[in-house]
Design a protein around this motif. Structure first.
Motif, short mmCIF file in Angstrom:
data_model
loop_
_atom_site.label_atom_id
_atom_site.label_comp_id
_atom_site.label_asym_id
_atom_site.label_seq_id
_atom_site.Cartn_x
_atom_site.Cartn_y
_atom_site.Cartn_z
N LYS A 124 0.80 -1.20 -0.03
CA LYS A 124 0.00 0.11 0.22
C LYS A 124 0.92 1.08 -0.12
CE LYS A 124 -4.05 -2.14 0.10
NZ LYS A 124 -4.79 -2.42 1.46
N ASN A 125 0.11 2.33 0.58
CA ASN A 125 1.04 3.66 0.39
C ASN A 125 0.71 4.49 1.49
OD1 ASN A 125 -1.51 4.66 0.13
ND2 ASN A 125 -1.49 4.83 -2.19
N ASP A 126 1.40 5.89 1.63
CA ASP A 126 1.12 6.66 2.89
C ASP A 126 -0.38 6.87 3.15
OD1 ASP A 126 3.92 6.69 2.25
OD2 ASP A 126 4.14 8.92 2.25
N LYS A 127 -1.20 7.05 2.18
CA LYS A 127 -2.61 7.42 2.52
C LYS A 127 -3.21 6.20 3.12
CE LYS A 127 -6.82 8.59 -0.16
NZ LYS A 127 -7.43 8.95 -1.50
N PHE A 128 -2.95 5.03 2.78
CA PHE A 128 -3.81 4.12 3.56
C PHE A 128 -3.19 3.82 4.93
CE2 PHE A 128 -2.85 -0.56 5.18
CZ PHE A 128 -4.30 -0.87 5.22
N TRP A 129 -2.04 3.88 5.14
CA TRP A 129 -1.16 3.99 6.48
C TRP A 129 -1.42 4.88 7.51
CZ3 TRP A 129 -0.04 -0.84 8.03
CH2 TRP A 129 0.46 -1.73 7.11
N ASN A 130 -1.85 6.06 6.98
CA ASN A 130 -2.17 7.23 7.53
C ASN A 130 -3.57 6.98 8.24
OD1 ASN A 130 -3.33 10.28 7.77
ND2 ASN A 130 -1.11 10.30 8.21
N ARG A 131 -4.58 6.60 7.23
CA ARG A 131 -5.90 6.48 7.47
C ARG A 131 -6.15 5.20 8.40
NH1 ARG A 131 -10.29 4.30 2.69
NH2 ARG A 131 -12.04 4.53 4.00
N LEU A 132 -5.38 4.14 8.25
CA LEU A 132 -5.33 3.20 9.17
C LEU A 132 -4.92 3.75 10.71
CD1 LEU A 132 -6.06 0.03 9.87
CD2 LEU A 132 -3.34 -0.32 9.58
N GLY A 133 -3.85 4.38 10.76
CA GLY A 133 -3.43 5.40 11.97
C GLY A 133 -4.50 6.05 12.64
N SER A 134 -5.06 6.65 11.83
CA SER A 134 -6.14 7.62 12.18
C SER A 134 -7.30 6.96 12.74
CB SER A 134 -6.81 8.55 11.03
OG SER A 134 -5.54 9.30 10.69
N LEU A 135 -7.71 5.64 12.23
CA LEU A 135 -8.69 5.11 12.57
C LEU A 135 -8.50 4.34 13.94
CD1 LEU A 135 -11.59 3.79 11.74
CD2 LEU A 135 -10.44 1.88 10.88
N PHE A 136 -7.29 4.02 14.22
CA PHE A 136 -6.95 3.27 15.65
C PHE A 136 -6.38 4.11 16.42
CE2 PHE A 136 -5.54 -1.18 13.93
CZ PHE A 136 -6.78 -1.41 13.47
N VAL A 137 -6.04 5.54 16.32
CA VAL A 137 -5.47 6.55 17.27
C VAL A 137 -6.52 6.68 18.59
CG1 VAL A 137 -6.31 8.45 16.23
CG2 VAL A 137 -4.20 8.55 17.74
N ASP A 138 -6.03 6.54 19.80
CA ASP A 138 -6.77 6.84 21.01
C ASP A 138 -7.90 5.75 21.26
OD1 ASP A 138 -5.75 9.36 21.37
OD2 ASP A 138 -7.08 10.47 20.22
N ARG A 139 -7.64 4.50 20.42
CA ARG A 139 -8.47 3.20 20.73
C ARG A 139 -7.36 2.42 21.27
NH1 ARG A 139 -13.46 4.09 18.36
NH2 ARG A 139 -13.64 5.55 16.66
N ASP A 140 -8.12 1.03 21.72
CA ASP A 140 -7.22 -0.13 22.12
C ASP A 140 -7.04 -0.82 21.08
OD1 ASP A 140 -6.07 -1.52 23.70
OD2 ASP A 140 -7.45 -2.31 24.89
N MET A 141 -6.28 -0.52 19.93
CA MET A 141 -6.00 -0.96 18.69
C MET A 141 -4.67 -0.69 18.15
SD MET A 141 -9.80 0.07 16.94
CE MET A 141 -11.28 -0.25 17.82
N TRP A 142 -4.17 -1.77 17.53
CA TRP A 142 -2.87 -1.44 17.32
C TRP A 142 -2.32 -2.20 15.95
CZ3 TRP A 142 -4.56 -3.83 21.49
CH2 TRP A 142 -4.24 -5.20 21.62
N VAL A 143 -1.07 -2.00 15.39
CA VAL A 143 -0.61 -2.92 14.31
C VAL A 143 0.76 -3.43 14.85
CG1 VAL A 143 0.50 -2.70 11.97
CG2 VAL A 143 -1.55 -1.57 12.46
N VAL A 144 0.87 -4.90 14.36
CA VAL A 144 2.03 -5.39 14.89
C VAL A 144 2.83 -5.64 13.47
CG1 VAL A 144 3.01 -7.62 15.79
CG2 VAL A 144 1.16 -6.92 16.56
N PHE A 145 3.90 -5.03 13.22
CA PHE A 145 4.62 -5.02 12.16
C PHE A 145 5.83 -6.02 12.36
CE2 PHE A 145 3.13 -0.43 12.06
CZ PHE A 145 2.86 -0.52 10.53
N SER A 146 5.87 -7.11 11.50
CA SER A 146 6.65 -8.17 11.47
C SER A 146 8.10 -7.74 10.77
CB SER A 146 6.08 -9.42 10.93
OG SER A 146 5.01 -9.80 11.91
N ILE A 147 9.18 -7.31 11.21
CA ILE A 147 10.33 -6.71 10.43
C ILE A 147 11.50 -7.35 11.32
CG2 ILE A 147 11.56 -4.48 10.14
CD1 ILE A 147 9.19 -2.99 10.92
N ASP A 148 12.21 -8.42 10.49
CA ASP A 148 13.18 -8.92 11.11
C ASP A 148 14.56 -8.65 10.82
OD1 ASP A 148 11.07 -10.91 11.63
OD2 ASP A 148 11.20 -11.73 9.73
N GLY A 149 14.66 -7.34 11.29
CA GLY A 149 16.14 -6.86 11.12
C GLY A 149 16.00 -5.34 10.68
#
Length: 383
Positions: A124-149
Motif C-alpha cells: 500500500k501507500n502513505d494514504k492507506f497507512w495514515n488512514r489506518l492510524g487515524s482509525l486506531f488512534v486513541d483506541r485499544d487497537m494497534w498494528v504488529v509490524f513483522s520486521i526481522d532486522g
C-alpha cells in the motif's frame, strides 16, 4: 483435565453428555485471515511451495470482501466480540482492498473491542497507512509490524519487502499517534541487531518490541529457493536445537490406515493440553476461505502445511470431514451449534489430537509451540 466453560471450569464426566466448548454466545475473540494475498515471499510460509517463489496451487488467492464479512459475522456477534486479531496463514491482512471499510464497520458496531493487525508493512501507500492510524488512534487497537532486522537483513527472510517503502509506511502510520508493536524473528544473520532494532523502534515510536523464535528448521537450515527450486542461500537458526528431526515425507495418506498408530503416539506424553484459544475467553479462527476452525493451527494444517506436518493434515481433514465449518454454506451460529470440534476437545486427555499436542501441550520439561515462539513471555501463565 478440567474443561473450561464461560463460567469457569467443568470437569468432564464420561458417563454424561460432554459440555459444548465453542458456543456461539460464548465467543469473545476472533482470529481472522481476511486475505490470502501477500507481497512478501517468506521461505517457510505455506503460501509457497518448498521455500521457493512459486505460489502453492491449493491457495485460493483472494480476500474477504466487506459484503462477505457482513454475511459471516452478524451485528449481534460483532457486538459481543472483545478482541479481533487479523493475521494469516497464506496472506497479509493489509493486502485486502476493503480492510479499512471492514474495520470501520466493526468499530461502528463495537468501538470498545480491541483490534490487532499483523503485517509485514511492505504494501500500500502513505494514504492507506495514515488512514489506518487515524482509525486506531486513541483506541485499544494497534498494528504488529513483522520486521526481522534492519535495511541489510530484513529482506533475507521477508523476501520482496522493500526497506524504503516499509519505513515510509511505518512513519505514515506512526505519525497519527496510533499504537504499534514490532515483531522480530531472530536468526543467526540478525541476532546481533537486537539492541539496534530496539533503539530504532523507540525512535519511531513503537510501544514494544517482541523478540521471537522462528519455526521452520526441519532437519536442516532453511534452504531459500528460486522458481526453479535452486537454492539461493541458507538461513541459519541462532542455535542448532531449533533444528527438528523431520518425519518421513509422505503423500496422500489414508488416515484410517494409520489411525490407531497416530492416535497412540502421544498418549504417554507428560503434561496437559492448555488450549491457546481458551487462554483469555473463547476464540475461533476463520480462514480466508470462510472456514471456521478452533484455532489458527488447524487452519494451517488443513490445507498445506510443511511436509513435516502431513500426518497432522491427514488427521485434521479426517476429524473435520463432513462437519459444518464453511460460512459460505451455513451461518456462524449454525456451525457452532453443530459442535464441529467435539472430537478435538474430547480427546485432549488422551492426547490423540496431534495439532493440540504439538502446539499447546504444557509440561515441566517442554514448552508448547506458542510459548516457544514468544520466547517464554508467559502466554500460558507460566514463565
Amino acid at each position: 483435565m478440567p474443561r473450561r466453560t464461560s463460567g469457569g471450569f467443568c470437569k468432564r464426566d464420561r458417563r454424561k453428555e460432554v459440555v459444548v466448548m465453542w458456543k456461539y454466545e460464548d465467543i469473545t475473540h476472533v482470529n481472522l485471515e481476511v486475505s490470502s494475498i501477500c507481497n512478501a515471499i517468506c521461505p517457510w510460509c505455506p503460501r509457497y511451495v518448498d521455500m521457493s517463489t512459486n505460489v502453492n496451487p491449493e491457495v485460493d488467492v483472494g480476500y474477504i470482501s466487506l459484503e462477505k464479512f457482513k454475511k459471516y459475522f452478524p451485528e449481534d456477534f460483532i457486538r459481543q466480540i472483545k478482541f479481533w486479531t487479523y493475521s494469516g496463514d497464506y496472506g497479509d491482512a493489509c493486502t485486502n482492498p476493503e480492510l479499512i471499510e471492514i474495520l470501520e464497520h466493526t468499530i461502528s458496531l463495537n468501538p470498545h473491542a480491541r483490534i490487532q493487525i499483523n503485517t509485514n508493512g511492505g504494501m500500500k501507500n502513505d494514504k492507506f497507512w495514515n488512514r489506518l492510524g487515524s482509525l486506531f488512534v486513541d483506541r485499544d487497537m494497534w498494528v504488529v509490524f513483522s520486521i526481522d532486522g534492519l535495511e541489510d537483513t530484513n529482506h533475507i527472510y521477508r523476501r520482496n519487502v522493500k526497506w524504503g517503502k516499509l519505513m515510509r509506511n511505518v512513519s505514515a502510520y506512526m505519525s497519527t499517534g496510533a499504537k504499534a508493536h514490532w515483531d522480530f524473528l531472530t536468526f543467526k544473520h540478525n541476532e546481533h541487531q537486537i539492541e539496534e532494532v530496539k533503539s530504532l523502534a523507540d525512535t519511531l515510536g513503537f510501544d514494544r518490541v517482541n523478540i521471537k523464535l522462528p519455526q521452520g528448521f526441519e532437519g536442516s537450515n532453511m534452504m531459500v529457493k528460486d522458481s526453479d527450486y535452486q537454492v539461493l542461500y541458507q538461513i541459519e537458526p541462532i542455535n542448532q536445537e531449533q533444528i527438528k528431526n523431520p518425519l518421513p515425507k509422505v503423500e496422500n495418506i489414508i488416515y484410517t490406515d494409520i489411525q490407531d498408530q497416530v492416535e497412540s503416539w502421544f498418549k504417554d506424553t507428560a503434561g496437559e493440553i492448555k488450549c491457546f484459544s481458551l487462554r483469555d475467553g473463547m476464540e475461533i479462527r476463520v480462514t480466508h476461505k470462510g472456514e471456521v476452525m478452533p484455532c489458527c493451527m488447524f487452519g494451517h494444517m488443513r490445507h498445506y502445511p510443511r511436509h513435516n506436518n502431513q500426518y497432522h493434515k491427514a488427521q485434521v481433514n479426517h476429524i473435520l470431514k463432513d462437519k459444518k465449518i464453511d460460512l459460505n454454506e451455513w451461518s456462524l451460529k449454525e456451525i457452532l451449534d453443530s459442535d464441529p470440534f467435539r472430537w478435538v476437545y474430547e480427546n485432549w486427555d488422551d492426547k490423540k489430537c496431534l495439532t493440540c499436542v504439538g502446539s499447546c501441550n504444557v509440561s515441566e520439561t517442554d514448552k508448547p509451540i506458542m510459548q516457544q515462539i514468544f520466547n517464554g513471555e508467559g502466554l500460558y501463565g507460566i514463565a
